[in-house]
Structures are given as structure tokens and as C-alpha cells.
Design an enzyme around this catalytic site. Structure first.
Site, mmCIF file in Angstrom:
data_model
loop_
_atom_site.group_PDB
_atom_site.id
_atom_site.type_symbol
_atom_site.label_atom_id
_atom_site.label_comp_id
_atom_site.label_asym_id
_atom_site.label_seq_id
_atom_site.Cartn_x
_atom_site.Cartn_y
_atom_site.Cartn_z
ATOM 1 N N CYS A 63 -19.508 -0.924 -13.628
ATOM 2 C CA CYS A 63 -18.950 -0.227 -12.467
ATOM 3 C C CYS A 63 -19.113 1.282 -12.619
ATOM 4 N N CYS A 76 -19.558 -5.949 -10.523
ATOM 5 C CA CYS A 76 -18.687 -6.474 -11.586
ATOM 6 C C CYS A 76 -19.012 -7.947 -11.854
ATOM 7 N N CYS A 108 -21.506 3.530 -9.943
ATOM 8 C CA CYS A 108 -20.863 4.372 -8.922
ATOM 9 C C CYS A 108 -21.801 5.529 -8.560
ATOM 10 N N CYS A 143 -12.480 -6.389 -19.842
ATOM 11 C CA CYS A 143 -13.692 -5.590 -19.572
ATOM 12 C C CYS A 143 -14.590 -5.511 -20.807
ATOM 13 N N ASP A 178 0.768 -1.228 0.000
ATOM 14 C CA ASP A 178 0.000 0.000 0.000
ATOM 15 C C ASP A 178 0.811 1.297 0.000
ATOM 16 N N CYS A 198 -18.317 -3.699 -21.338
ATOM 17 C CA CYS A 198 -19.018 -3.553 -20.051
ATOM 18 C C CYS A 198 -18.714 -2.175 -19.431
ATOM 19 N N CYS A 213 -16.310 1.509 0.487
ATOM 20 C CA CYS A 213 -17.420 1.284 -0.441
ATOM 21 C C CYS A 213 -17.077 0.104 -1.349
HETATM 22 C C1 B12 Z 1 -4.498 5.809 -3.264
HETATM 23 C C2 B12 Z 1 -5.294 4.534 -3.175
HETATM 24 C C3 B12 Z 1 -6.672 4.627 -3.081
HETATM 25 C C4 B12 Z 1 -7.417 5.930 -3.332
HETATM 26 C C5 B12 Z 1 -7.409 6.220 -4.861
HETATM 27 C C6 B12 Z 1 -7.913 5.039 -5.692
HETATM 28 C C7 B12 Z 1 -7.332 4.941 -7.098
HETATM 29 N N1 B12 Z 1 -8.131 4.338 -7.947
HETATM 30 O O1 B12 Z 1 -6.233 5.368 -7.374
HETATM 31 C C8 B12 Z 1 -8.816 5.628 -2.716
HETATM 32 C C9 B12 Z 1 -8.845 6.090 -1.258
HETATM 33 C C10 B12 Z 1 -10.015 6.232 -3.442
HETATM 34 C C11 B12 Z 1 -8.809 4.108 -2.734
HETATM 35 C C12 B12 Z 1 -9.956 3.368 -2.678
HETATM 36 C C13 B12 Z 1 -9.997 1.982 -2.709
HETATM 37 N N2 B12 Z 1 -8.952 1.159 -2.625
HETATM 38 CO CO1 B12 Z 1 -7.112 1.770 -2.712
HETATM 39 N N3 B12 Z 1 -5.301 2.184 -2.961
HETATM 40 C C14 B12 Z 1 -4.634 3.277 -3.176
HETATM 41 C C15 B12 Z 1 -3.122 3.019 -3.375
HETATM 42 C C16 B12 Z 1 -2.413 3.318 -2.057
HETATM 43 C C17 B12 Z 1 -2.465 3.787 -4.521
HETATM 44 C C18 B12 Z 1 -3.272 3.764 -5.826
HETATM 45 C C19 B12 Z 1 -2.641 4.633 -6.877
HETATM 46 O O2 B12 Z 1 -1.458 4.516 -7.144
HETATM 47 N N4 B12 Z 1 -3.440 5.530 -7.469
HETATM 48 C C20 B12 Z 1 -2.951 6.448 -8.475
HETATM 49 C C21 B12 Z 1 -3.683 6.225 -9.776
HETATM 50 C C22 B12 Z 1 -3.253 7.256 -10.823
HETATM 51 O O3 B12 Z 1 -3.288 4.941 -10.190
HETATM 52 P P1 B12 Z 1 -4.191 4.030 -11.121
HETATM 53 O O4 B12 Z 1 -5.625 4.206 -10.800
HETATM 54 O O5 B12 Z 1 -3.615 2.662 -10.999
HETATM 55 O O6 B12 Z 1 -3.907 4.675 -12.511
HETATM 56 C C23 B12 Z 1 -3.290 3.970 -13.536
HETATM 57 C C24 B12 Z 1 -4.280 3.482 -14.578
HETATM 58 O O7 B12 Z 1 -5.560 3.977 -14.307
HETATM 59 C C25 B12 Z 1 -3.677 3.973 -15.856
HETATM 60 N N5 B12 Z 1 -4.493 4.917 -16.592
HETATM 61 C C26 B12 Z 1 -4.740 6.196 -16.333
HETATM 62 N N6 B12 Z 1 -5.451 6.719 -17.317
HETATM 63 C C27 B12 Z 1 -5.668 5.735 -18.213
HETATM 64 C C28 B12 Z 1 -6.359 5.718 -19.398
HETATM 65 C C29 B12 Z 1 -6.402 4.519 -20.118
HETATM 66 C C30 B12 Z 1 -7.136 4.510 -21.372
HETATM 67 C C31 B12 Z 1 -5.776 3.349 -19.617
HETATM 68 C C32 B12 Z 1 -5.838 2.051 -20.326
HETATM 69 C C33 B12 Z 1 -5.094 3.385 -18.412
HETATM 70 C C34 B12 Z 1 -5.052 4.589 -17.737
HETATM 71 O O8 B12 Z 1 -2.455 4.648 -15.595
HETATM 72 C C35 B12 Z 1 -2.403 5.010 -14.247
HETATM 73 C C36 B12 Z 1 -0.968 4.966 -13.824
HETATM 74 O O9 B12 Z 1 -0.441 3.712 -14.039
HETATM 75 C C37 B12 Z 1 -3.132 1.471 -3.695
HETATM 76 C C38 B12 Z 1 -1.882 0.706 -3.253
HETATM 77 C C39 B12 Z 1 -0.714 0.974 -4.170
HETATM 78 N N7 B12 Z 1 0.399 1.368 -3.626
HETATM 79 O O10 B12 Z 1 -0.823 0.818 -5.394
HETATM 80 C C40 B12 Z 1 -4.407 0.989 -2.965
HETATM 81 C C41 B12 Z 1 -5.262 -0.140 -3.603
HETATM 82 C C42 B12 Z 1 -5.377 0.146 -5.070
HETATM 83 N N8 B12 Z 1 -6.576 0.003 -2.992
HETATM 84 C C43 B12 Z 1 -7.164 -1.114 -2.820
HETATM 85 C C44 B12 Z 1 -8.513 -1.238 -2.397
HETATM 86 C C45 B12 Z 1 -8.974 -2.624 -1.945
HETATM 87 C C46 B12 Z 1 -9.363 -0.127 -2.401
HETATM 88 C C47 B12 Z 1 -10.898 -0.124 -2.184
HETATM 89 C C48 B12 Z 1 -11.631 -1.304 -2.811
HETATM 90 C C49 B12 Z 1 -11.185 -0.055 -0.662
HETATM 91 C C50 B12 Z 1 -12.670 0.081 -0.328
HETATM 92 N N9 B12 Z 1 -13.432 -0.988 -0.430
HETATM 93 O O11 B12 Z 1 -13.117 1.134 0.033
HETATM 94 C C51 B12 Z 1 -11.293 1.228 -2.824
HETATM 95 C C52 B12 Z 1 -11.668 1.080 -4.309
HETATM 96 C C53 B12 Z 1 -11.955 2.382 -5.021
HETATM 97 C C54 B12 Z 1 -11.557 2.343 -6.489
HETATM 98 N N10 B12 Z 1 -12.506 2.099 -7.388
HETATM 99 O O12 B12 Z 1 -10.373 2.537 -6.813
HETATM 100 C C55 B12 Z 1 -6.283 -2.306 -3.227
HETATM 101 C C56 B12 Z 1 -6.780 -2.879 -4.559
HETATM 102 C C57 B12 Z 1 -6.681 -4.383 -4.705
HETATM 103 C C58 B12 Z 1 -7.140 -4.800 -6.088
HETATM 104 N N11 B12 Z 1 -7.709 -5.995 -6.189
HETATM 105 O O13 B12 Z 1 -6.994 -4.067 -7.037
HETATM 106 C C59 B12 Z 1 -4.870 -1.638 -3.291
HETATM 107 C C60 B12 Z 1 -3.929 -2.223 -4.329
HETATM 108 C C61 B12 Z 1 -4.279 -1.765 -1.865
HETATM 109 C C62 B12 Z 1 -3.660 -3.124 -1.591
HETATM 110 N N12 B12 Z 1 -2.391 -3.146 -1.256
HETATM 111 O O14 B12 Z 1 -4.302 -4.144 -1.681
HETATM 112 N N13 B12 Z 1 -7.565 3.614 -2.841
HETATM 113 S S1 SF4 Z 2 -17.777 -3.979 -13.964
HETATM 114 FE FE1 SF4 Z 2 -15.913 -5.266 -14.054
HETATM 115 S S2 SF4 Z 2 -15.894 -6.062 -16.158
HETATM 116 FE FE2 SF4 Z 2 -17.341 -4.373 -16.122
HETATM 117 S S3 SF4 Z 2 -16.131 -2.578 -16.767
HETATM 118 FE FE3 SF4 Z 2 -16.086 -2.619 -14.544
HETATM 119 S S4 SF4 Z 2 -14.237 -3.762 -14.018
HETATM 120 FE FE4 SF4 Z 2 -14.674 -4.177 -16.192
HETATM 121 S S1 SF4 Z 3 -15.626 2.578 -4.293
HETATM 122 FE FE1 SF4 Z 3 -17.741 3.373 -4.457
HETATM 123 S S2 SF4 Z 3 -17.531 5.600 -4.695
HETATM 124 FE FE2 SF4 Z 3 -15.489 4.692 -5.082
HETATM 125 S S3 SF4 Z 3 -15.405 4.390 -7.313
HETATM 126 FE FE3 SF4 Z 3 -16.214 2.469 -6.455
HETATM 127 S S4 SF4 Z 3 -18.466 2.716 -6.481
HETATM 128 FE FE4 SF4 Z 3 -17.565 4.748 -6.774
#
Ligand code: B12
Ligand code: SF4
Ligand code: SF4
Length: 336
Positions: free
Chosen positions: A211, A265, A215, A205, A151, A208, A258
Site C-alpha cells: 500500500c 492489499c 500510493c 501486515c 464517522d 508487506c 481513491c
Molecule cells: C478523517 C478520516 C479520513 C481522512 C484521514 C484518513 C486517516 N487515515 O486518518 C481522509 C479524508 C484522508 C479519509 C480517507 C479515507 N477514508 Co476515512 N475516515 C476518517 C475518520 C472520520 C477519522 C479517522 C481518524 O480518526 N484519523 C486520525 C488518525 C490519527 O487516526 P489513525 O489513522 O487511526 O491513527 C492511529 C494509528 O495510525 C496509530 N498510529 C499512529 N502512529 C502510529 C505508529 C505506529 C508504529 C503504530 C503501530 C500506530 C500508529 O495511532 C493513531 C491514533 O490511534 C474515520 C471515521 C472515524 N471516526 O474513525 C473515517 C474512516 C477511517 N474512513 C473510512 C474510509 C472507507 C476511507 C477511504 C477508504 C475512503 C475512500 N475510498 O476514499 C479513504 C482511505 C484513505 C486512507 N488510507 O486512510 C472508513 C474506514 C473503514 C475501514 N475498513 O477501515 C472509516 C472508519 C469511516 C467509516 N465509518 O467507515 N478518511
Molecule cells: S497492503 Fe495490506 S497487508 Fe500490505 S502493508 Fe498494506 S495493509 Fe498491510
Molecule cells: S486513498 Fe489513495 S491517495 Fe489516499 S493513502 Fe490510499 S492510495 Fe494514497
């Protein structure tokens, strides 16, 4: 050196330590990720998580974190249980809300995953450090050559896990395993060991958008991009102090985290209970009573949520969230 034997040794040690799955990626630069992360940060999408903006270039290149890094070992730890999904218990739009009941995200029903994963990472490291010198034909300095993180370390865990074959990053940005869904945690180890990489996982994906459509706060602003400022997880876990009224309304029935984007999914239909005792739901965690939570004093909070992820919100944060949910439910019944 026998890279096949070395890789097999590390993978066996990972399973022995209690991880559900393990994969390996070669350590290299991922400039596209650095660009995407930079754009996310520039747009302020990290919200209150200022620590995300620290040295972002390191997250996309493990060689900037460990000198001589050759591989990234990615590990999964399953946490699903047989308990119901949030969308079947509390309301998404208020329509089917169970009054008096809130929702704690399923990842937080048992022990804190950081503690669980760190203990296993220590075991894995000790095991590898003991066995690997014989294969390497030299000493192995685990403290320098084996840097693990869960993390908070400088690693885009989901990107590296996709490259290591553990799943693909879905449009909600979480990692999805095609056979098991997304209810698993990740941990990573950057190492100098020249391990053989696995094949990266591809995106399943397709067309689909479930998600994104489900949201409730429109936090998934584009496929694969989550604006953390709008995500209920950020609001209920990371935000300190009082919530603005508009923001409090966004949390709906959620008192901590959440699950909605994962619950809808289709790949989570294949998800199975992990059977991991550390993550088994503690009594009262699934759809907790709001009255019970409001009745907790600070000692009661500490006792009930000892070694649980909820300690991150602290007593004041949890009660703030519960009050927001009570107000949201009251507003909904007034509108009925
Ligand atoms: C900060 C963080 C959060 C933040 C931001 C979430 C986010 N999506 O970034 C918040 C607090 C919202 C959060 C929430 C949650 N989190 Co969190 N979080 C993290 C953390 C610490 C860093 C994530 C990060 O680097 N974000 C920065 C963004 C820019 O990164 P990214 O989304 O991966 O972006 C990449 C892609 O999207 C891509 N991209 C961007 N634009 C585009 C466009 C195209 C076309 C394409 C193809 C790609 C692309 O490039 C980006 C850079 O590589 C990680 C642990 C870690 N060190 O990685 C855990 C982590 C991701 N979280 C986790 C979890 C479980 C959650 C929650 C489910 C918890 C909950 N139930 O409330 C939620 C899910 C929300 C969600 N839908 O993301 C797990 C996920 C496990 C898994 N199976 O994936 C992790 C890995 C923690 C762990 N060690 O297990 N989280
Ligand atoms: S609900 Fe699951 S399969 Fe559908 S777009 Fe989201 S991550 Fe992909
Ligand atoms: S965790 Fe909940 S609020 Fe965050 S992106 Fe997923 S559905 Fe939206």
C-alpha cells in the site's frame, strides 16, 4: 446480572439489524492513541478537516463521551461488489489509463453509508431497549446509555474496532479483516452496558509494504500514518474551492475518493461481494465517462447522486475534480 446473556442479546440484535459483523471492547483510556492523534493534529495532517481537532482527547476515551461507559460495540457493514478494481481500469502512473474515464471510489457507488448505517443503528437501539430491561432488572435509558456514531462522532473507530476483534489497522491505516479484506464501513456504540469484550485482532501486515509503495501521492508517510493533506480522498472530497495546480495533478484519474491502497492489499483477494442492495453500484458509477459528468447541470447532479456519498463534494466540487482529471489525461497524452 448475566453478562453472557446480555452480550449475546446485543450481538444478535446487531446481526438482526443488518450489520455484517459485531465485536465488543471494554471502555477505557487509550493514552497511546491520544498521543498519536495529538502528534497527527500538531503536524497539521488533518488538512482541511478542522472538525478532527475538536476535543481530540475524547476520541481515545469513550468514558469522556458517555458517563459510566462500560463497553464499545463496533459494527462492520460490508460494501464490496464484483466490479473491477481501480488499478485494473484506470491508470496509476498514466501508463494504462483509459482516456475519457474517471474513477469514483467503490464505497461511493451506491447509497450513502451514513444513511444506511444510521437506519440500522436505530433499529438495533430500539430492539435492545425493548429487550434489555428484563435482563438488567431496571429501566434502560437508550438516549443516555447507548450513544451511536458513524464517522463524525468522537471515536477513533478503527482503533476500537481492532480492540473489538473486527480486524487490524493495516499500514494504510484502514481496518483489515484477515478473512475478508478491508471493504467495509464501521459504526460504533458507546454504552453503559457491561458487555463481555472480545479478543483484540493482531497485526498481519508483516513485511508487506504494497500500500505504501502504490500510493501515488506518498500520502502514507510512515507505516500506519496517513497525511490527509496528500491523500486523494481528502483532495477530491473534503477540499473546497479550486485546487492548486500541483494538487490537481495529484488526483490522477480520480473524480471522487481513491481505492489504490486497498486495491493492492493482498487481503482484498479474499474480499467477497456483500450482496447488500443499498451498496450495489448504480448505473454509470463504475469508471464513469468524463464527458457525461461534465455534461451534468446542478439539477442533473442532484438527480443522479441523490442519497449518494457524492453529494458531499457538491456539484461544483465534482466538476472541479472532473476538470482536473481531464487536464491530467490531456497532459499525459501530450507527453506520449
Ligand atoms: C478523517 C478520516 C479520513 C481522512 C484521514 C484518513 C486517516 N487515515 O486518518 C481522509 C479524508 C484522508 C479519509 C480517507 C479515507 N477514508 Co476515512 N475516515 C476518517 C475518520 C472520520 C477519522 C479517522 C481518524 O480518526 N484519523 C486520525 C488518525 C490519527 O487516526 P489513525 O489513522 O487511526 O491513527 C492511529 C494509528 O495510525 C496509530 N498510529 C499512529 N502512529 C502510529 C505508529 C505506529 C508504529 C503504530 C503501530 C500506530 C500508529 O495511532 C493513531 C491514533 O490511534 C474515520 C471515521 C472515524 N471516526 O474513525 C473515517 C474512516 C477511517 N474512513 C473510512 C474510509 C472507507 C476511507 C477511504 C477508504 C475512503 C475512500 N475510498 O476514499 C479513504 C482511505 C484513505 C486512507 N488510507 O486512510 C472508513 C474506514 C473503514 C475501514 N475498513 O477501515 C472509516 C472508519 C469511516 C467509516 N465509518 O467507515 N478518511
Ligand atoms: S497492503 Fe495490506 S497487508 Fe500490505 S502493508 Fe498494506 S495493509 Fe498491510
Ligand atoms: S486513498 Fe489513495 S491517495 Fe489516499 S493513502 Fe490510499 S492510495 Fe494514497
Amino acid at each position: 446480572m448475566d453478562r453472557v446473556a446480555l452480550t449475546a442479546l446485543v450481538k444478535a440484535a446487531a446481526r438482526e439489524a443488518g450489520f455484517s459483523r459485531v465485536g465488543v471492547a471494554a471502555a477505557h483510556d487509550r493514552p497511546e492513541d491520544a498521543r498519536h492523534l495529538g502528534a497527527w493534529l500538531d503536524a497539521g495532517m488533518h488538512g482541511p478537516m478542522a472538525w478532527m481537532a475538536k476535543a481530540p482527547e475524547r476520541r481515545a476515551d469513550p468514558r469522556r463521551v458517555v458517563d459510566g461507559a462500560a463497553a464499545v460495540i463496533m459494527l462492520a457493514l460490508d460494501y464490496d461488489s464484483d466490479a473491477p478494481r481501480s488499478i485494473d481500469v484506470v491508470g496509476r502512473d498514466g501508463a494504462s489509463a483509459a482516456q475519457g474515464t474517471g474513477w469514483i471510489s467503490r464505497y461511493a457507488w451506491g447509497d450513502d453509508y451514513h444513511d444506511v448505517a444510521e437506519k440500522r443503528l436505530r433499529g438495533l437501539t430500539d430492539d435492545v431497549a425493548r429487550q434489555v430491561p428484563a435482563l438488567l432488572g431496571r429501566d434502560f435509558d437508550a438516549a443516555r446509555e447507548f450513544r451511536w456514531m458513524v464517522d463524525y462522532g468522537p471515536l477513533l473507530e478503527r482503533r476500537w474496532a481492532q480492540e473489538a476483534g473486527l480486524g487490524w489497522q493495516g499500514k494504510h491505516s484502514l481496518l483489515v479483516d484477515p478473512q475478508r479484506g478491508s471493504f467495509f464501513f464501521l459504526a460504533g456504540i458507546i454504552t453503559t452496558l457491561p458487555l463481555l469484550p472480545d479478543a483484540a485482532q493482531t497485526d498481519h501486515c508483516g513485511s508487506c509494504t504494497r500500500c505504501i509503495d502504490a500510493c501515488p501521492t506518498d500520502a502514507i508517510v510512515r507505516p500506519y500514518v496517513v497525511d490527509a493533506r496528500r491523500c486523494i480522498s481528502t483532495v477530491t472530497i473534503e477540499t473546497r474551492g479550486e485546487l492548486e495546480p500541483g494538487v490537481a495533478a495529484l488526483v490522477g484519474d480520480h473524480v471522487f475518493g481513491c481505492d489504490i491502497c486497498q486495491d493492492v492489499c493482498p487481503f482484498n483477494r479474499f474480499s467477497q461481494a456483500s450482496g447488500e442492495p443499498a451498496f450495489a453500484p448504480r448505473p454509470g458509477s463504475v469508471a464513469p465517462s468524463l464527458v457525461d459528468l461534465l455534461g451534468l447541470d446542478e439539477d442533473g447532479f442532484r438527480e443522479r447522486f441523490r442519497r449518494s456519498p457524492l453529494k458531499r463534494a457538491k456539484w461544483a466540487g465534482l466538476l472541479r475534480n472532473v476538470r482536473a482529471v481531464v487536464a491530467n489525461q490531456a497532459a499525459r497524452s501530450a507527453g506520449d
